[in-house]
Design a protein around this motif. Structure first.
Motif, PDB file in Angstrom:
ATOM      1  N   HIS A  31       0.827  -1.203   0.000  1.00 51.84           N
ATOM      2  CA  HIS A  31       0.000   0.000   0.000  1.00 51.84           C
ATOM      3  C   HIS A  31       0.866   1.260   0.000  1.00 51.84           C
ATOM      4  O   HIS A  31       1.842   1.336   0.748  1.00 51.84           O
ATOM      5  N   PRO A  32       0.516   2.263  -0.811  1.00 48.76           N
ATOM      6  CA  PRO A  32       1.302   3.510  -0.847  1.00 48.76           C
ATOM      7  C   PRO A  32       1.444   4.181   0.516  1.00 48.76           C
ATOM      8  O   PRO A  32       2.446   4.829   0.785  1.00 48.76           O
ATOM      9  N   ASP A  33       0.456   4.018   1.385  1.00 54.78           N
ATOM     10  CA  ASP A  33       0.521   4.638   2.717  1.00 54.78           C
ATOM     11  C   ASP A  33       1.590   4.009   3.604  1.00 54.78           C
ATOM     12  O   ASP A  33       1.952   4.579   4.635  1.00 54.78           O
ATOM     13  N   ASP A  34       2.077   2.836   3.219  1.00 52.68           N
ATOM     14  CA  ASP A  34       3.097   2.146   4.014  1.00 52.68           C
ATOM     15  C   ASP A  34       4.517   2.584   3.668  1.00 52.68           C
ATOM     16  O   ASP A  34       5.472   2.146   4.315  1.00 52.68           O
ATOM     17  N   LEU A  35       4.666   3.427   2.674  1.00 50.73           N
ATOM     18  CA  LEU A  35       5.996   3.893   2.282  1.00 50.73           C
ATOM     19  C   LEU A  35       6.552   4.872   3.314  1.00 50.73           C
ATOM     20  O   LEU A  35       5.840   5.744   3.797  1.00 50.73           O
ATOM     21  N   GLU A  36       7.827   4.715   3.633  1.00 51.95           N
ATOM     22  CA  GLU A  36       8.522   5.696   4.469  1.00 51.95           C
ATOM     23  C   GLU A  36       8.858   6.891   3.593  1.00 51.95           C
ATOM     24  O   GLU A  36       9.168   6.731   2.415  1.00 51.95           O
ATOM     25  N   GLN A  37       8.831   8.059   4.166  1.00 49.88           N
ATOM     26  CA  GLN A  37       9.170   9.259   3.407  1.00 49.88           C
ATOM     27  C   GLN A  37      10.639   9.239   3.036  1.00 49.88           C
ATOM     28  O   GLN A  37      11.497   8.813   3.806  1.00 49.88           O
ATOM     29  N   SER A  38      10.909   9.708   1.833  1.00 51.60           N
ATOM     30  CA  SER A  38      12.287   9.784   1.345  1.00 51.60           C
ATOM     31  C   SER A  38      12.514  11.189   0.810  1.00 51.60           C
ATOM     32  O   SER A  38      11.831  11.611  -0.123  1.00 51.60           O
ATOM     33  N   ASP A  39      13.440  11.909   1.400  1.00 52.71           N
ATOM     34  CA  ASP A  39      13.679  13.300   1.020  1.00 52.71           C
ATOM     35  C   ASP A  39      14.848  13.480   0.064  1.00 52.71           C
ATOM     36  O   ASP A  39      15.174  14.598  -0.302  1.00 52.71           O
ATOM     37  N   ASN A  40      15.504  12.398  -0.310  1.00 60.52           N
ATOM     38  CA  ASN A  40      16.697  12.504  -1.151  1.00 60.52           C
ATOM     39  C   ASN A  40      16.382  12.134  -2.588  1.00 60.52           C
ATOM     40  O   ASN A  40      15.869  11.049  -2.856  1.00 60.52           O
ATOM     41  N   PRO A  41      16.702  13.017  -3.533  1.00 59.03           N
ATOM     42  CA  PRO A  41      16.494  12.658  -4.941  1.00 59.03           C
ATOM     43  C   PRO A  41      17.545  11.648  -5.386  1.00 59.03           C
ATOM     44  O   PRO A  41      18.608  11.517  -4.788  1.00 59.03           O
ATOM     45  N   MET A  42      17.209  10.932  -6.440  1.00 59.08           N
ATOM     46  CA  MET A  42      18.146   9.996  -7.048  1.00 59.08           C
ATOM     47  C   MET A  42      18.634  10.627  -8.343  1.00 59.08           C
ATOM     48  O   MET A  42      17.866  11.265  -9.060  1.00 59.08           O
ATOM     49  N   VAL A  43      19.895  10.431  -8.640  1.00 62.47           N
ATOM     50  CA  VAL A  43      20.473  10.989  -9.860  1.00 62.47           C
ATOM     51  C   VAL A  43      20.735   9.845 -10.825  1.00 62.47           C
ATOM     52  O   VAL A  43      21.451   8.900 -10.499  1.00 62.47           O
ATOM     53  N   GLY A  44      20.123   9.925 -12.006  1.00 63.23           N
ATOM     54  CA  GLY A  44      20.306   8.900 -13.030  1.00 63.23           C
ATOM     55  C   GLY A  44      21.631   9.055 -13.752  1.00 63.23           C
ATOM     56  O   GLY A  44      22.363  10.041 -13.554  1.00 63.23           O
ATOM     57  N   PHE A  45      21.929   8.080 -14.618  1.00 68.25           N
ATOM     58  CA  PHE A  45      23.214   8.111 -15.328  1.00 68.25           C
ATOM     59  C   PHE A  45      23.342   9.316 -16.245  1.00 68.25           C
ATOM     60  O   PHE A  45      24.438   9.753 -16.543  1.00 68.25           O
ATOM     61  N   ASN A  46      22.211   9.908 -16.643  1.00 63.90           N
ATOM     62  CA  ASN A  46      22.279  11.098 -17.490  1.00 63.90           C
ATOM     63  C   ASN A  46      22.192  12.395 -16.691  1.00 63.90           C
ATOM     64  O   ASN A  46      22.079  13.471 -17.248  1.00 63.90           O
ATOM     65  N   GLY A  47      22.229  12.276 -15.356  1.00 60.06           N
ATOM     66  CA  GLY A  47      22.240  13.449 -14.497  1.00 60.06           C
ATOM     67  C   GLY A  47      20.875  13.980 -14.110  1.00 60.06           C
ATOM     68  O   GLY A  47      20.786  14.951 -13.365  1.00 60.06           O
TER      69      GLY A  47
END
Length: 158
Positions: free
Chosen positions: A56-72
């Motif tokens: 369930h989406p409500d079970d996700l912990e909050q994540s404040d850090n963006p991810m950077v892909g191989f193309n930036g």
């Protein structure tokens, strides 16, 4: 000692330039199309996989850090979830960043999982080897033509 031999290539069509895709147990599910990527600094689950696992989406912990892909480019995770990953007889609990981006795979297992499991991957041999209390175990390339999940004998098609 973990090593690979020419005999390990017997089940591989060589030469090849294939990615290493495996099927592993994630939680209670057998999940196919898991990409092994030693270049990834995190373990990633794509949102369609998350939904197929009936999480369930409500079970996700909050994540404040963006991810950077191989193309930036930056991708903001929807959140994070902790799930057990089993390879052979070895089980470890891992944190997955859940992202909503189109991708041909269901999960990426990167360096966090590889290091915790002490996995030595061989793209050439299309297999993973890792130490366990019972000795060295391995996982070979899994079926990759289908994007199915198996649970209790049932299949869910994506």
């Amino acid at each position: 000692m973990i090593s690979f031999t020419k005999a390990d290539l017997d089940m591989v069509q060589d030469p090849h330039n294939d990615t290493l895709l495996v099927t592993l147990k994630i939680g209670d599910w057998q999940v196919r199309r898991i990409l092994i990527d030693h270049g990834s600094s995190c373990d990633i689950m794509y949102v369609r996989c998350y939904k197929e696992l009936d999480l369930h989406p409500d079970d996700l912990e909050q994540s404040d850090n963006p991810m950077v892909g191989f193309n930036g480019t930056l991708t903001w995770p929807l959140g994070a979830t902790n799930l057990e990953v089993q390879a052979g007889s070895k089980k470890v609990k891992m944190k997955f960043a859940v992202i909503d981006t189109p991708f041909p795979y269901n999960i990426i297992l990167g360096r966090p999982w590889l290091h915790v499991m002490r996995v030595v991957p061989s793209m050439l041999h299309q297999l993973l080897r890792f130490p366990t209390d019972q000795g060295i175990e391995e996982v070979r390339r899994g079926p990759s033509t289908s994007e199915n999940f198996h649970y209790g004998g049932n299949e869910v098609h994506l």
